[in-house]
Design a protein around this motif. Structure first.
Motif, PDB file in Angstrom:
ATOM      1  N   ALA A  51      27.760 -17.851  -5.923  1.00 35.06           N
ATOM      2  CA  ALA A  51      27.659 -18.667  -7.130  1.00 35.06           C
ATOM      3  C   ALA A  51      28.878 -18.471  -8.036  1.00 35.06           C
ATOM      4  O   ALA A  51      29.486 -17.396  -8.068  1.00 35.06           O
ATOM      5  N   LEU A  52      29.220 -19.528  -8.782  1.00 36.97           N
ATOM      6  CA  LEU A  52      30.329 -19.451  -9.725  1.00 36.97           C
ATOM      7  C   LEU A  52      29.931 -18.632 -10.956  1.00 36.97           C
ATOM      8  O   LEU A  52      28.771 -18.607 -11.360  1.00 36.97           O
ATOM      9  N   GLU A  53      30.929 -17.997 -11.541  1.00 34.63           N
ATOM     10  CA  GLU A  53      30.665 -17.268 -12.782  1.00 34.63           C
ATOM     11  C   GLU A  53      30.730 -18.203 -13.987  1.00 34.63           C
ATOM     12  O   GLU A  53      30.141 -17.912 -15.028  1.00 34.63           O
ATOM     13  N   SER A  54      31.447 -19.326 -13.843  1.00 30.76           N
ATOM     14  CA  SER A  54      31.587 -20.261 -14.961  1.00 30.76           C
ATOM     15  C   SER A  54      30.286 -21.029 -15.197  1.00 30.76           C
ATOM     16  O   SER A  54      29.473 -21.212 -14.287  1.00 30.76           O
ATOM     17  N   LYS A  55      30.106 -21.488 -16.407  1.00 27.48           N
ATOM     18  CA  LYS A  55      28.945 -22.293 -16.764  1.00 27.48           C
ATOM     19  C   LYS A  55      29.096 -23.701 -16.184  1.00 27.48           C
ATOM     20  O   LYS A  55      30.187 -24.149 -15.845  1.00 27.48           O
ATOM     21  N   ALA A  97      25.854 -23.315  -7.928  1.00 24.99           N
ATOM     22  CA  ALA A  97      25.759 -22.667  -6.614  1.00 24.99           C
ATOM     23  C   ALA A  97      25.850 -23.676  -5.483  1.00 24.99           C
ATOM     24  O   ALA A  97      25.439 -24.833  -5.619  1.00 24.99           O
ATOM     25  N   ASN A  98      26.383 -23.237  -4.372  1.00 21.94           N
ATOM     26  CA  ASN A  98      26.392 -24.020  -3.142  1.00 21.94           C
ATOM     27  C   ASN A  98      24.939 -24.249  -2.700  1.00 21.94           C
ATOM     28  O   ASN A  98      24.128 -23.329  -2.712  1.00 21.94           O
ATOM     29  N   THR A  99      24.620 -25.491  -2.305  1.00 20.75           N
ATOM     30  CA  THR A  99      23.226 -25.824  -1.991  1.00 20.75           C
ATOM     31  C   THR A  99      22.924 -25.876  -0.490  1.00 20.75           C
ATOM     32  O   THR A  99      21.809 -26.217  -0.101  1.00 20.75           O
ATOM     33  N   SER A 100      23.888 -25.536   0.343  1.00 17.62           N
ATOM     34  CA  SER A 100      23.711 -25.673   1.783  1.00 17.62           C
ATOM     35  C   SER A 100      22.504 -24.892   2.305  1.00 17.62           C
ATOM     36  O   SER A 100      21.663 -25.428   3.036  1.00 17.62           O
ATOM     37  N   ASN A 101      22.385 -23.627   1.922  1.00 20.86           N
ATOM     38  CA  ASN A 101      21.261 -22.820   2.419  1.00 20.86           C
ATOM     39  C   ASN A 101      19.931 -23.274   1.823  1.00 20.86           C
ATOM     40  O   ASN A 101      18.892 -23.189   2.482  1.00 20.86           O
ATOM     41  N   ALA A 102      19.971 -23.764   0.587  1.00 24.59           N
ATOM     42  CA  ALA A 102      18.747 -24.310  -0.008  1.00 24.59           C
ATOM     43  C   ALA A 102      18.275 -25.534   0.765  1.00 24.59           C
ATOM     44  O   ALA A 102      17.076 -25.702   1.028  1.00 24.59           O
ATOM     45  N   LEU A 103      19.214 -26.390   1.155  1.00 22.06           N
ATOM     46  CA  LEU A 103      18.861 -27.575   1.945  1.00 22.06           C
ATOM     47  C   LEU A 103      18.347 -27.168   3.318  1.00 22.06           C
ATOM     48  O   LEU A 103      17.456 -27.812   3.873  1.00 22.06           O
ATOM     49  N   ARG A 104      18.891 -26.096   3.864  1.00 22.61           N
ATOM     50  CA  ARG A 104      18.382 -25.599   5.153  1.00 22.61           C
ATOM     51  C   ARG A 104      16.964 -25.056   4.999  1.00 22.61           C
ATOM     52  O   ARG A 104      16.141 -25.182   5.915  1.00 22.61           O
ATOM     53  N   LEU A 105      16.673 -24.467   3.846  1.00 18.75           N
ATOM     54  CA  LEU A 105      15.315 -23.980   3.601  1.00 18.75           C
ATOM     55  C   LEU A 105      14.322 -25.144   3.611  1.00 18.75           C
ATOM     56  O   LEU A 105      13.202 -25.011   4.123  1.00 18.75           O
ATOM     57  N   VAL A 106      14.726 -26.274   3.068  1.00 19.84           N
ATOM     58  CA  VAL A 106      13.870 -27.470   3.093  1.00 19.84           C
ATOM     59  C   VAL A 106      13.611 -27.897   4.534  1.00 19.84           C
ATOM     60  O   VAL A 106      12.483 -28.257   4.895  1.00 19.84           O
ATOM     61  N   ILE A 133      20.359 -20.277  -6.381  1.00 21.64           N
ATOM     62  CA  ILE A 133      19.761 -20.772  -5.135  1.00 21.64           C
ATOM     63  C   ILE A 133      20.691 -20.624  -3.934  1.00 21.64           C
ATOM     64  O   ILE A 133      20.373 -21.088  -2.840  1.00 21.64           O
ATOM     65  N   SER A 134      21.835 -19.952  -4.135  1.00 14.99           N
ATOM     66  CA  SER A 134      22.667 -19.578  -2.991  1.00 14.99           C
ATOM     67  C   SER A 134      22.422 -18.129  -2.583  1.00 14.99           C
ATOM     68  O   SER A 134      22.972 -17.665  -1.578  1.00 14.99           O
ATOM     69  N   ASP A 135      21.599 -17.426  -3.363  1.00 14.41           N
ATOM     70  CA  ASP A 135      21.284 -16.022  -3.099  1.00 14.41           C
ATOM     71  C   ASP A 135      20.140 -15.942  -2.084  1.00 14.41           C
ATOM     72  O   ASP A 135      19.060 -16.501  -2.297  1.00 14.41           O
ATOM     73  N   ASN A 136      20.376 -15.238  -0.992  1.00 11.64           N
ATOM     74  CA  ASN A 136      19.365 -15.162   0.065  1.00 11.64           C
ATOM     75  C   ASN A 136      18.045 -14.577  -0.416  1.00 11.64           C
ATOM     76  O   ASN A 136      16.970 -15.011   0.018  1.00 11.64           O
ATOM     77  N   SER A 137      18.108 -13.598  -1.296  1.00 10.38           N
ATOM     78  CA  SER A 137      16.864 -12.983  -1.779  1.00 10.38           C
ATOM     79  C   SER A 137      16.035 -13.978  -2.588  1.00 10.38           C
ATOM     80  O   SER A 137      14.798 -13.962  -2.532  1.00 10.38           O
ATOM     81  N   ILE A 138      16.715 -14.850  -3.329  1.00  9.23           N
ATOM     82  CA  ILE A 138      16.011 -15.893  -4.088  1.00  9.23           C
ATOM     83  C   ILE A 138      15.379 -16.892  -3.129  1.00  9.23           C
ATOM     84  O   ILE A 138      14.226 -17.313  -3.307  1.00  9.23           O
ATOM     85  N   LEU A 139      16.102 -17.265  -2.084  1.00  8.47           N
ATOM     86  CA  LEU A 139      15.569 -18.219  -1.112  1.00  8.47           C
ATOM     87  C   LEU A 139      14.377 -17.632  -0.362  1.00  8.47           C
ATOM     88  O   LEU A 139      13.403 -18.338  -0.092  1.00  8.47           O
ATOM     89  N   VAL A 140      14.431 -16.334  -0.059  1.00  6.74           N
ATOM     90  CA  VAL A 140      13.284 -15.686   0.583  1.00  6.74           C
ATOM     91  C   VAL A 140      12.082 -15.709  -0.355  1.00  6.74           C
ATOM     92  O   VAL A 140      10.952 -16.023   0.051  1.00  6.74           O
ATOM     93  N   LYS A 141      12.334 -15.395  -1.622  1.00 10.05           N
ATOM     94  CA  LYS A 141      11.244 -15.395  -2.601  1.00 10.05           C
ATOM     95  C   LYS A 141      10.605 -16.780  -2.723  1.00 10.05           C
ATOM     96  O   LYS A 141       9.369 -16.912  -2.700  1.00 10.05           O
ATOM     97  N   LEU A 142      11.434 -17.809  -2.836  1.00 15.66           N
ATOM     98  CA  LEU A 142      10.915 -19.163  -3.002  1.00 15.66           C
ATOM     99  C   LEU A 142      10.209 -19.654  -1.743  1.00 15.66           C
ATOM    100  O   LEU A 142       9.167 -20.310  -1.819  1.00 15.66           O
ATOM    101  N   GLY A 143      10.773 -19.329  -0.589  1.00  9.43           N
ATOM    102  CA  GLY A 143      10.161 -19.761   0.666  1.00  9.43           C
ATOM    103  C   GLY A 143       8.806 -19.118   0.911  1.00  9.43           C
ATOM    104  O   GLY A 143       7.849 -19.793   1.325  1.00  9.43           O
ATOM    105  N   THR A 144       8.712 -17.826   0.664  1.00  7.79           N
ATOM    106  CA  THR A 144       7.421 -17.153   0.859  1.00  7.79           C
ATOM    107  C   THR A 144       6.402 -17.612  -0.181  1.00  7.79           C
ATOM    108  O   THR A 144       5.203 -17.629   0.085  1.00  7.79           O
ATOM    109  N   GLN A 145       6.903 -18.014  -1.325  1.00  5.90           N
ATOM    110  CA  GLN A 145       6.024 -18.512  -2.395  1.00  5.90           C
ATOM    111  C   GLN A 145       5.256 -19.751  -1.957  1.00  5.90           C
ATOM    112  O   GLN A 145       4.111 -19.964  -2.370  1.00  5.90           O
ATOM    113  N   ILE A 146       5.875 -20.572  -1.090  1.00 12.60           N
ATOM    114  CA  ILE A 146       5.193 -21.801  -0.650  1.00 12.60           C
ATOM    115  C   ILE A 146       4.507 -21.629   0.700  1.00 12.60           C
ATOM    116  O   ILE A 146       3.933 -22.585   1.226  1.00 12.60           O
TER     117      ILE A 146
END
Length: 238
Positions: A51-55, A97-106, A133-146
């Motif tokens: 993820a970028l540090e800039s806003k 953040a790059n959305t590629s892995n998030a789209l793969r989660l879908v 949403i480019s952080d793997n731990s966040i994607l794991v959390k969101l995926g297991t949540q559903i």
């Protein structure tokens, strides 16, 4: 009847459009006969994996050669529109953040019939909760949540799985459907909506497309195109 939807998690109008379509479906008497089919469109595949540090304001201003004040105005406008459908966008804390892995989660969620649920938690994480949403731990959390298993998510993230499917989605939408804006909807293989439109308009398209589907099944010809508020394929949201 199928509604095919092309979207990106980083598209503000895609989340607004999702909520408006759901509001229309809640009033549609045949909603149990509607299937939402989610396809990927990545607005900025060139973003780094971390993820970028800039806003978001600085990123948007640099990318589209506008002032930071103009970027603030753009975000304020979409936040106001989101608020009208009950979504509390928090651009001050949004993580670009790059959305590629998030789209793969879908795509992974789709195999369990949970693509719509995945879209919802990812949109919410990105626009409302300020999560990376480019952080793997966040994607794991969101995926297991559903309801996905941690093992299946980690295995997917450690591989190239679904990257080819995302590429196919994008190429088909551009080459066969002439997609220029997202969200992009195709109702029963015929009627096209480019962008987020009013709830009443979604309902009107639903009624027309469903009547055609009931009478003739899956459509083969091209139908009318309705345009709304959207993000162009080069990422400009207006």
């Amino acid at each position: 009847m199928k509604i095919d939807i092309w979207s990106d998690i980083a598209c503000p109008y895609c989340y607004i459009g999702k909520r408006k379509l759901e509001m229309a479906l809640s009033r549609f008497p045949h909603k149990d006969n509607i299937e939402l089919v989610w396809h990927s469109y990545e607005l900025d595949p060139g973003l780094p994996k971390e993820a970028l540090e800039s806003k978001i304001y600085g990123y948007f201003a640099d990318k589209y050669q506008i002032s930071v004040n103009e970027a603030h105005e753009t975000m304020a406008n979409t936040a106001k529109l989101a608020k009208e459908v009950g979504l509390n966008y928090d651009y001050d804390n949004l993580i670009v953040a790059n959305t590629s892995n998030a789209l793969r989660l879908v795509k992974l969620a789709n195999e369990s019939g949970l693509a719509t649920e995945a879209e919802e938690v990812l949109f919410d994480a990105y626009f409302v909760k300020g999560e990376d949403i480019s952080d793997n731990s966040i994607l794991v959390k969101l995926g297991t949540q559903i309801g996905l298993t941690e093992k299946s998510i980690v295995e997917m993230l450690d591989s190239d799985k679904y990257l080819d499917k995302i590429k196919e989605d994008i190429e088909y939408s551009e080459n066969e459907l002439n997609l220029e804006y997202i969200p992009f909807y195709v109702f029963n293989n015929k009627r096209i909506v480019q962008g987020s439109i009013p709830v009443e308009d979604y309902l009107e398209v639903l009624n027309k497309a469903y009547a055609e589907w009931e009478q003739n099944g899956i459509s083969t010809g091209k139908g009318e195109i309705i345009s709304g508020q959207s993000c162009s394929i080069d990422g400009v949201c207006s």
